[in-house]
Enzyme design. Structure first.
Site, PDB file in Angstrom:
ATOM      1  N   LYS A   1     -11.602  -0.582  -2.220  1.00  8.40           N
ATOM      2  CA  LYS A   1     -10.702  -0.714  -1.066  1.00  8.40           C
ATOM      3  C   LYS A   1     -11.435  -1.377   0.101  1.00  8.40           C
ATOM      4  O   LYS A   1     -10.901  -2.267   0.762  1.00  8.40           O
ATOM      5  CB  LYS A   1     -10.165   0.667  -0.652  1.00  8.40           C
ATOM      6  CG  LYS A   1      -9.112   1.190  -1.616  1.00  8.40           C
ATOM      7  CD  LYS A   1      -8.782   2.656  -1.404  1.00  8.40           C
ATOM      8  CE  LYS A   1      -7.841   3.127  -2.523  1.00  8.40           C
ATOM      9  NZ  LYS A   1      -7.558   4.560  -2.496  1.00  8.40           N
TER      10      LYS A   1
ATOM     11  N   GLN B   1      -8.991   9.805   0.834  1.00 10.72           N
ATOM     12  CA  GLN B   1      -9.040   9.598  -0.622  1.00 10.72           C
ATOM     13  C   GLN B   1      -8.753  10.917  -1.341  1.00 10.72           C
ATOM     14  O   GLN B   1      -9.420  11.924  -1.098  1.00 10.72           O
ATOM     15  CB  GLN B   1     -10.426   9.050  -1.013  1.00 10.72           C
ATOM     16  CG  GLN B   1     -10.563   8.728  -2.487  1.00 10.72           C
ATOM     17  CD  GLN B   1      -9.649   7.582  -2.940  1.00 10.72           C
ATOM     18  OE1 GLN B   1      -9.487   6.579  -2.261  1.00 10.72           O
ATOM     19  NE2 GLN B   1      -9.038   7.753  -4.102  1.00 10.72           N
TER      20      GLN B   1
ATOM     21  N   ASP C   1      -0.987   5.444   3.342  1.00 10.53           N
ATOM     22  CA  ASP C   1      -0.620   5.953   2.013  1.00 10.53           C
ATOM     23  C   ASP C   1       0.855   6.381   1.973  1.00 10.53           C
ATOM     24  O   ASP C   1       1.382   6.691   0.907  1.00 10.53           O
ATOM     25  CB  ASP C   1      -1.499   7.168   1.657  1.00 10.53           C
ATOM     26  CG  ASP C   1      -2.524   6.835   0.574  1.00 10.53           C
ATOM     27  OD1 ASP C   1      -2.407   5.761  -0.045  1.00 10.53           O
ATOM     28  OD2 ASP C   1      -3.425   7.671   0.347  1.00 10.53           O
TER      29      ASP C   1
END
Ligand code: NAP
Length: 279
Positions: free
Chosen positions: A50, A94, A117
């Site tokens: 990422k 994460q 997200d």
């Protein structure tokens, strides 16, 4: 019939190029912060990828690595300071986080405007309400792009989504509903899964069970999106769909790897740019 291969890797590369061009014209540098708690090797790889993708796209990225035994308050204080940092437009925690942490509280404390997200209640609610100002979870967003690249008009199609997780199955079903599909969501308690799959014009599998969707479950001409990532005994990755058999019936199908996977990071970059533009 042999299905068209949906090349997510190529699609994602083209999308990343478009995004890099957009960043150049933006006038501000979008900033993404990724928080990693612990040393899970798979998570470390995801985070590294990422960060790399962000930098290649001309965006700023910062990584916050906390020890596996970091207390809730420590993780919370990182999120709080990132929420307040005007140079940070996207915050990603994460997942999964170690068991002693209350991940729901942490996720819901992320400023919805920075929730790249798409997991906060505000962004989930906006998705259900059809409010386009929300941030949409990356993997379902990318999956829809791949489906629409095969067939632009999905109106009236029967879409079957196997899996109902917050991260994928539920938002995927909402996105397909917004495209005027008739949507069936299947899960571990679903009966007659095979019969339901056989009715799918669009079949999306996100379970995490190697090759559970058999070739004969695929309707002739269906679009098949395989989200599952499973490690086989020989070490190779495979999806939730028996690819070789399914491609006999499907019109188009994503491979694993190289299908949905690359779209997740590309859409993360896209969400961070959207968040920066809105800020
Ligand atoms: P998850 O939270 O574990 O959800 C799995 C879903 O599958 C659940 O809704 C579960 O039903 C359902 N399920 C389990 N066994 C089933 C069965 N026998 N028949 C029908 N449904 C069944 O997983 P997830 O986070 O959604 O991820 C699913 C898969 O996609 C995993 O392999 C993951 O690695 C992969 N994934 C890939 C990406 C990517 O970037 N490519 C991103 C996200 C996820 P219940 O709700 O009833 O338990």
């Amino acid at each position: 019939m042999s299905a068209k291969l949906i090349d997510g890797k190529a699609f994602a590369a083209a999308l990343r190029e478009d995004l890099a061009a957009e960043v150049k014209k933006l006038g501000i540098t979008p900033g993404l912060a990724v928080i990693l708690v612990g040393e899970d090797p798979a998570s470390q790889v995801y985070v590294r990828n990422k960060i790399k993708a962000c930098e290649k796209c001309g965006m700023k990225s910062s990584e916050f690595v906390l020890p596996a035994d970091a207390p809730q308050e420590e993780v919370q204080s990182v999120i709080d300071s990132l929420n307040a940092d005007a140079d940070i437009h996207g915050i990603l925690l994460q997942l999964p986080v170690p068991d002693h942490l209350d991940s729901d509280t942490l996720i819901q404390s992320i400023d919805p405007a920075k929730d790249v997200d798409g997991l906060t209640f505000v962004n989930q609610g906006k998705l259900i309400a059809g409010d386009k100002s929300g941030l949409v979870p990356c993997t379902p967003q990318g999956s829809l792009m791949l489906i629409k690249d095969v067939e632009e008009n999905l109106s009236g199609k029967h879409a079957v989504v196997i899996g109902r997780s917050l991260l994928f199955g539920k938002p995927m079903a909402q996105l397909l509903l917004a495209e005027n599909c008739t949507v069936t969501t299947a899960h571990s308690r679903t009966q007659n899964l095979e019969e339901i799959c056989k009715q799918a014009d669009i079949l999306v599998a996100a379970v995490g069970r190697a090759k559970m969707v058999k070739g004969e479950w695929i309707k002739d001409g269906a679009i098949v999106i395989d989200v599952g990532i499973n490690r086989q005994d020989d070490g190779k990755l495979c999806g939730d769909v028996d690819f070789d058999a399914a491609q006999e019936n499907a019109a188009a199908i994503t491979p694993v790897p190289g299908g949905v996977g690359p779209m997740t990071i590309a859409c993360l970059l896209k969400n961070t740019i959207e968040a920066a533009k809105a800020a």
